[in-house]
Motif scaffolding. Structure first.
Motif, PDB file in Angstrom:
ATOM      1  N   ALA A   1       0.840  -1.191   0.000  1.00  0.00           N
ATOM      2  CA  ALA A   1       0.000   0.000   0.000  1.00  0.00           C
ATOM      3  C   ALA A   1       0.876   1.242   0.000  1.00  0.00           C
ATOM      4  N   THR A   2       0.475   2.258  -0.745  1.00  0.00           N
ATOM      5  CA  THR A   2       1.196   3.528  -0.783  1.00  0.00           C
ATOM      6  C   THR A   2       0.222   4.631  -1.161  1.00  0.00           C
ATOM      7  N   ARG A   3       0.551   5.859  -0.762  1.00  0.00           N
ATOM      8  CA  ARG A   3      -0.257   7.010  -1.152  1.00  0.00           C
ATOM      9  C   ARG A   3       0.394   7.810  -2.265  1.00  0.00           C
ATOM     10  N   ASP A   4       1.491   7.315  -2.794  1.00  0.00           N
ATOM     11  CA  ASP A   4       2.214   7.978  -3.881  1.00  0.00           C
ATOM     12  C   ASP A   4       1.873   7.262  -5.187  1.00  0.00           C
ATOM     13  N   PRO A   5       1.150   7.916  -6.110  1.00  0.00           N
ATOM     14  CA  PRO A   5       0.756   7.254  -7.360  1.00  0.00           C
ATOM     15  C   PRO A   5       1.940   6.742  -8.169  1.00  0.00           C
ATOM     16  N   GLY A   6       3.057   7.474  -8.160  1.00  0.00           N
ATOM     17  CA  GLY A   6       4.231   7.027  -8.899  1.00  0.00           C
ATOM     18  C   GLY A   6       4.812   5.749  -8.339  1.00  0.00           C
ATOM     19  N   LEU A   7       4.874   5.667  -7.017  1.00  0.00           N
ATOM     20  CA  LEU A   7       5.363   4.440  -6.387  1.00  0.00           C
ATOM     21  C   LEU A   7       4.408   3.285  -6.655  1.00  0.00           C
ATOM     22  N   ALA A   8       3.100   3.556  -6.618  1.00  0.00           N
ATOM     23  CA  ALA A   8       2.120   2.501  -6.897  1.00  0.00           C
ATOM     24  C   ALA A   8       2.284   1.973  -8.318  1.00  0.00           C
ATOM     25  N   ASP A   9       2.508   2.876  -9.277  1.00  0.00           N
ATOM     26  CA  ASP A   9       2.709   2.448 -10.659  1.00  0.00           C
ATOM     27  C   ASP A   9       3.950   1.563 -10.797  1.00  0.00           C
ATOM     28  N   ALA A  10       5.017   1.921 -10.076  1.00  0.00           N
ATOM     29  CA  ALA A  10       6.244   1.129 -10.149  1.00  0.00           C
ATOM     30  C   ALA A  10       6.028  -0.273  -9.592  1.00  0.00           C
ATOM     31  N   ILE A  11       5.250  -0.370  -8.527  1.00  0.00           N
ATOM     32  CA  ILE A  11       4.968  -1.680  -7.929  1.00  0.00           C
ATOM     33  C   ILE A  11       4.087  -2.514  -8.857  1.00  0.00           C
ATOM     34  N   ARG A  12       3.091  -1.872  -9.477  1.00  0.00           N
ATOM     35  CA  ARG A  12       2.233  -2.612 -10.417  1.00  0.00           C
ATOM     36  C   ARG A  12       3.042  -3.120 -11.617  1.00  0.00           C
ATOM     37  N   LEU A  13       3.948  -2.295 -12.108  1.00  0.00           N
ATOM     38  CA  LEU A  13       4.781  -2.721 -13.227  1.00  0.00           C
ATOM     39  C   LEU A  13       5.637  -3.911 -12.834  1.00  0.00           C
ATOM     40  N   TRP A  14       6.166  -3.892 -11.618  1.00  0.00           N
ATOM     41  CA  TRP A  14       6.958  -5.026 -11.138  1.00  0.00           C
ATOM     42  C   TRP A  14       6.105  -6.291 -11.124  1.00  0.00           C
ATOM     43  N   ARG A  15       4.879  -6.169 -10.593  1.00  0.00           N
ATOM     44  CA  ARG A  15       4.000  -7.348 -10.541  1.00  0.00           C
ATOM     45  C   ARG A  15       3.725  -7.877 -11.937  1.00  0.00           C
ATOM     46  N   LYS A  16       3.476  -6.974 -12.876  1.00  0.00           N
ATOM     47  CA  LYS A  16       3.156  -7.379 -14.245  1.00  0.00           C
ATOM     48  C   LYS A  16       4.328  -8.095 -14.901  1.00  0.00           C
ATOM     49  N   THR A  17       5.540  -7.560 -14.720  1.00  0.00           N
ATOM     50  CA  THR A  17       6.687  -8.137 -15.415  1.00  0.00           C
ATOM     51  C   THR A  17       7.193  -9.408 -14.743  1.00  0.00           C
ATOM     52  N   VAL A  18       7.080  -9.485 -13.431  1.00  0.00           N
ATOM     53  CA  VAL A  18       7.525 -10.688 -12.719  1.00  0.00           C
ATOM     54  C   VAL A  18       6.434 -11.753 -12.708  1.00  0.00           C
ATOM     55  N   GLY A  19       5.168 -11.309 -12.756  1.00  0.00           N
ATOM     56  CA  GLY A  19       4.058 -12.258 -12.810  1.00  0.00           C
ATOM     57  C   GLY A  19       3.626 -12.809 -11.466  1.00  0.00           C
ATOM     58  N   ALA A  20       3.933 -12.085 -10.372  1.00  0.00           N
ATOM     59  CA  ALA A  20       3.595 -12.576  -9.027  1.00  0.00           C
ATOM     60  C   ALA A  20       2.173 -12.181  -8.658  1.00  0.00           C
TER      61      ALA A  20
END
Length: 367
Positions: free
Chosen positions: A208-227
């Motif tokens: 969880a984060t309140r920073d949209p940029g950090l949230a986007d980076a985490i979502r991209l990680w999930r998408k590319t790693v597939g977790a």
């Protein structure tokens, strides 16, 4: 309208009332979605997004006090997403040397990528002395399994002054016990396998984060790693949130009663909710509920094994946070600086008198 934690937990992330529709829609099983024309919209491919994840993430975001949430297939997937997506070659990471052993195991991975890892204990806010030049400071409070507590706001202030991000592993407390984002942390991370979902029947994690940029980076990680989480797990987790406040209240009350019953009977007793605990003063400033884990040490490995084998109501298991009490001799796994007779006890929702009586009768078997 301001509502209490129980009301919040029951309604979090649920869609508005719709005639003839269920209060919580069932899981959506989809590897892909129908896409006519351009591939725009919220749901395009199953590794990117899923309606069941969306509702769960909205729910946890409400529990976190208002946040963007990214769900993961396990707690360690969530932990790894923050540590490995935010750190580059030459960056400095500050880790607690007494946190969850698999989180500590990431030190080798981080160093293999060219990062520098500094470590200090949770107690006494020792990590605050290591933040100069750091990119990311990782906190775990209460720590697992030792149950030390650090002052989140104090360490965050020091870290931010040094230009570092702060992530807090909030697994033991859950968002209804402690809200790291309200205390200034950039990330609140948890293994939802444990107390948040509370039934020991799924693996899940979130960031969880309140920073949209950090949230986007985490979502991209999930998408590319597939977790990614499975839709059934996400749906089970969301369903389980409705009883979160009830479970935490009972578990916290039972944990305090157990700690009081064990006082003077065992060594090294720790529970941050107890006024006698060395971390209590800090814990009460930042926690609303103190969790379900009590730790203590018995005289030897043999004594610990006999104690565990004499319990009648308590399951021997390595996780924590479930509705059924569980316990383990933590030293059997290695990696933690604990005595051979160290017990990590996860307190469930059984009747208090029954649980305390069971523990005391088991203790009598080793004395």
């Amino acid at each position: 309208m301001e509502v209490g934690d129980g009301t919040l937990a029951v309604g979090a992330g649920r869609p508005g009332a719709e005639n003839f529709a269920p209060a919580l829609p069932g899981p959506v099983f989809a590897g892909h979605y129908h896409l006519a024309g351009e591939a725009s919209g919220p749901y395009t491919y199953g590794r990117d997004s899923n309606p069941t994840w969306t509702l769960l993430e909205q729910a946890i975001g409400e529990l976190e006090g208002g946040a963007e949430v990214v769900s993961f297939s396990s707690g360690m997937a969530a932990v790894s997403a923050v540590l490995l997506s935010q750190v580059r070659v030459g960056d400095v990471v500050v880790l607690p040397d007494d946190c969850y052993l698999t989180t500590r195991a990431l030190r080798e991975r981080l160093e293999s990528y060219g990062a520098v890892v500094r470590m200090a204990p949770t107690a006494g806010d020792a990590q605050a002395a290591l933040v100069d030049g750091a990119r990311l400071v990782w906190l775990e409070t209460p720590s697992n399994p030792g149950l030390d507590v650090c002052d989140i706001a104090r360490v965050v202030a020091a870290a931010h002054a040094a230009g570092a991000l702060v992530a807090v592993d909030n697994t033991l407390a859950t968002p209804l016990g402690q809200r790291p984002l309200d205390l200034g942390a950039d990330f609140s991370v948890a293994s939802d396998t444990k107390a948040l979902t509370g039934h020991g029947d799924l693996l899940l994690g979130h960031v969880a984060t309140r920073d949209p940029g950090l949230a986007d980076a985490i979502r991209l990680w999930r998408k590319t790693v597939g977790a990614v989480p499975g839709p059934m797990e996400a749906w089970l987790a969301h369903r389980s949130l409705a009883t979160l406040q009830l479970r935490l209240e009972r578990q916290s009350a039972n944990a305090l009663a157990l700690a009081e019953a064990l006082w003077g009977r065992v060594s090294g007793l720790r529970y941050p909710g107890s006024p006698d605990d060395p971390s209590h003063e800090v814990a009460v400033r930042q926690m609303r509920r103190f969790g379900c884990v009590v730790s203590f040490t018995l005289p030897s490995e043999d004594a610990a094994e006999r104690f565990l084998g004499s319990l009648r109501l308590v399951m021997q298991a390595t996780s924590f946070g479930g509705v059924q009490s569980s316990a383990e001799r933590r030293g059997r796994w290695g990696g933690d600086a604990v005595e051979p007779g160290f017990i990590r006890f996860s307190v469930g929702i059984e009747d208090t008198e029954d649980l305390v009586a069971d523990v005391l009768q088991a203790l009598e078997k080793i004395t």
